[in-house]
Design a protein around this motif. Sequence first.
Motif, PDB file in Angstrom:
ATOM      1  N   LYS A  75      10.701  16.160 -35.686  1.00 23.29           N
ATOM      2  CA  LYS A  75       9.284  16.412 -35.994  1.00 23.29           C
ATOM      3  C   LYS A  75       8.745  17.550 -35.127  1.00 23.29           C
ATOM      4  CE  LYS A  75       8.329  11.620 -37.286  1.00 23.29           C
ATOM      5  NZ  LYS A  75       7.522  10.419 -36.982  1.00 23.29           N
ATOM      6  N   GLN A 134       5.023  20.006 -34.437  1.00 21.85           N
ATOM      7  CA  GLN A 134       3.618  20.350 -34.693  1.00 21.85           C
ATOM      8  C   GLN A 134       3.209  21.477 -33.747  1.00 21.85           C
ATOM      9  OE1 GLN A 134       0.735  17.238 -34.120  1.00 21.85           O
ATOM     10  NE2 GLN A 134      -0.982  18.498 -34.822  1.00 21.85           N
ATOM     11  N   GLY A 157       0.912  22.961 -43.278  1.00 24.09           N
ATOM     12  CA  GLY A 157       0.230  21.913 -42.533  1.00 24.09           C
ATOM     13  C   GLY A 157       0.800  21.618 -41.168  1.00 24.09           C
ATOM     14  N   ASP A 196      -1.614  21.091 -38.395  1.00 25.04           N
ATOM     15  CA  ASP A 196      -2.560  19.979 -38.499  1.00 25.04           C
ATOM     16  C   ASP A 196      -1.954  18.619 -38.153  1.00 25.04           C
ATOM     17  OD1 ASP A 196      -4.524  21.775 -39.428  1.00 25.04           O
ATOM     18  OD2 ASP A 196      -3.664  21.677 -41.443  1.00 25.04           O
ATOM     19  N   PHE A 197      -0.661  18.449 -38.411  1.00 27.74           N
ATOM     20  CA  PHE A 197      -0.052  17.143 -38.141  1.00 27.74           C
ATOM     21  C   PHE A 197       1.450  17.314 -37.912  1.00 27.74           C
ATOM     22  CE2 PHE A 197      -0.648  17.804 -42.703  1.00 27.74           C
ATOM     23  CZ  PHE A 197       0.661  17.782 -43.158  1.00 27.74           C
ATOM     24  N   GLU A 198       2.048  16.271 -37.326  1.00 25.99           N
ATOM     25  CA  GLU A 198       3.501  16.278 -37.108  1.00 25.99           C
ATOM     26  C   GLU A 198       4.216  16.395 -38.448  1.00 25.99           C
ATOM     27  OE1 GLU A 198       4.672  12.803 -34.995  1.00 25.99           O
ATOM     28  OE2 GLU A 198       4.408  13.733 -33.037  1.00 25.99           O
ATOM     29  N   THR A 199       5.167  17.315 -38.517  1.00 25.82           N
ATOM     30  CA  THR A 199       5.869  17.584 -39.762  1.00 25.82           C
ATOM     31  C   THR A 199       7.376  17.398 -39.561  1.00 25.82           C
ATOM     32  OG1 THR A 199       4.180  19.196 -40.380  1.00 25.82           O
ATOM     33  CG2 THR A 199       6.288  19.317 -41.555  1.00 25.82           C
TER      34      THR A 199
END
Length: 633
Positions: free
Chosen positions: A418, A420, A451, A454-457
């Motif tokens: 992950k 971000q 994104g 904006d958030f963990e990807t």
Amino acid sequence: MTMEAVDILKEYWGFTTFKGSQEDIIKNVLSGKDVIALLPTGGGKSVCYQIPALLKEGMCIVVSPLIALIQDQVNNLKKKGIKALELSGGKSFDEVNIILDNCLYGNYKFLYISPERLQQEFVQERISRMNINLVAIDEAHCISQWGNDFRPAYLHCAILKQLQPDATLMALTATATKRVTKDIIQNLHLEEAAIYKDSFSRDNIAYKVLEEEDKLYRLKKLCDATEKSGIVYVRTRRSSVELSAFLNKNNIPAAFFHGGMKKNEKEDKLHSWLSNEIKIMVATNAFGMGVDKPDVSLVLHYHIPDSLENYFQESGRAGRDGHAAEAVLLMNKNDELQVKRQFLSTLPDVPFLKLLYKKLNNYFQIPYGTLSAERFQFKLEVFCEVYELNIAMAFNGLKILDQHAVLAMTPTSSQNTKVQFVASKNQIFDYLDNKRSLAGIVQVILRTYGGIFDFETKINTHLLSKKAAVPEAKILHALEQLHKDGILNYQAQEGDLEISFLVPREDDFTINAFAKVVKDHQKVKAENVEHMLAYVKNKTHCRNRQLLSYFGEAKEKNCGKCDNCTGRTKKDEGHAQEIGHRILELLRDQHITSRKLIELLPYEGSQILSEIQTLLEDGKITINAQNQYTLNT
């Protein structure tokens, strides 16, 4: 039945009476007689050994094949205030030692153990010293090579009769044919056992096989119409994610579940489903074993399963509250080819297993004749790319090596790296002015994942290495550097599998030890698929009677509610002509697709499609370029 057993049933399970053969089974176990219990899914197998174990002095050993099932059972007992332990894979020697000590001195009532653990000599030695009152072999069909879930380690379960000759032994399963039952008796030396077989018939379930051109549309309609909760079974992790997203997009609360998810993520989603926060669980067959939710009114198979055993067990999770429920299998013309391709064309033969085992040892640089104690993080996709192996066949080969205790394979999440970005875009540009070597990799990440600020990807580092045309190690190094410099947050997952070798490397000799069993089991797999396809393609006989016949049970009356029974009844009543007339009426005013006709008419979709075909053949209607049906003038 003694009042003590009923009291325990009421105190811990909240019931005042037993069902089916439970009472007779418990009586026999309490009298010290060995028992074989063949009970349907939801038939209350665990109560049959848990209650007598609580009534007797000492501990009960339960052999179970799945870690998730073991953990669920132990957690459920603990919630009831009953002392229970589990001994499966993934534990250090010290942890195992402590658990075995607790069994000897801790006044525990249950020890759940995997069959692989049972093969270890020091575990056997400690079991021989325990005060064991009962041995329960759960999912006992795993002991038979003719059973769908054959587990070679189960063949060693009979050792428990030698270690604890005075303990009563039970074998329990919900999916045993006559041939499998015979194997259970022979392999566990249960020739004198009392055999109890409750009817496998689930009269409140309507079994249906629906042939659909647009499976997504039918999925949406069925899930939307379900008043309570449902399970949708799929073959792949990807399908579970995609179909749950599709249902949510259509305002049907759904979640996905598969074996690659983290434990806490599984627990969260299971809790949401059990508490009815979500309506539909879209899952691979990793879901359902040991999960008891009584109000499931729909179990839908979006793909054809690999065997009638699996299909019957999974569909049996519907209607445990006794209310009307449906077990629906959706299929189209391509599914037969797909099921053969997935389950038969990727079955590894013995030469492939030998090749796979050698490549695996070479990959981890394990010398001939040695046993590595290391746990290896393993990316299957990368491994197969290096050695040019078919991924599906390699994975199936690893499962066979795992089944035969050559290695232990533990799936982890394949999408668990992950990222971000925590720096602003301007800060990133300033940073890259001084770190130009990272610019290309950062650009690829930003282009590939939206994104990410904006958030963990979740990212695929192997995919990024291909896009950036650099080694994957360089991607990982760059992510570590960016994390260290405060540009992004980075959580690393090194592999989608964890591999532990269990025997010294001996190449072909290792595989030769079980080569004949592999050949025989491949034959069983092929037979299972053929039986499954025969059931799907049978359009005349009652579905319930077909399934019961496969498990050796005769039933005189048709169920009256499956697709074959209702289709036959409506045809007998002249409904085919009525359906054709209604179709022609609708087409007088407009051009309509088959999907719209199914939506507008109060009949089974398969019946409507059949009458459309008849009207086409009779020349009464035609189909235009927009796939709409029109009247012939």
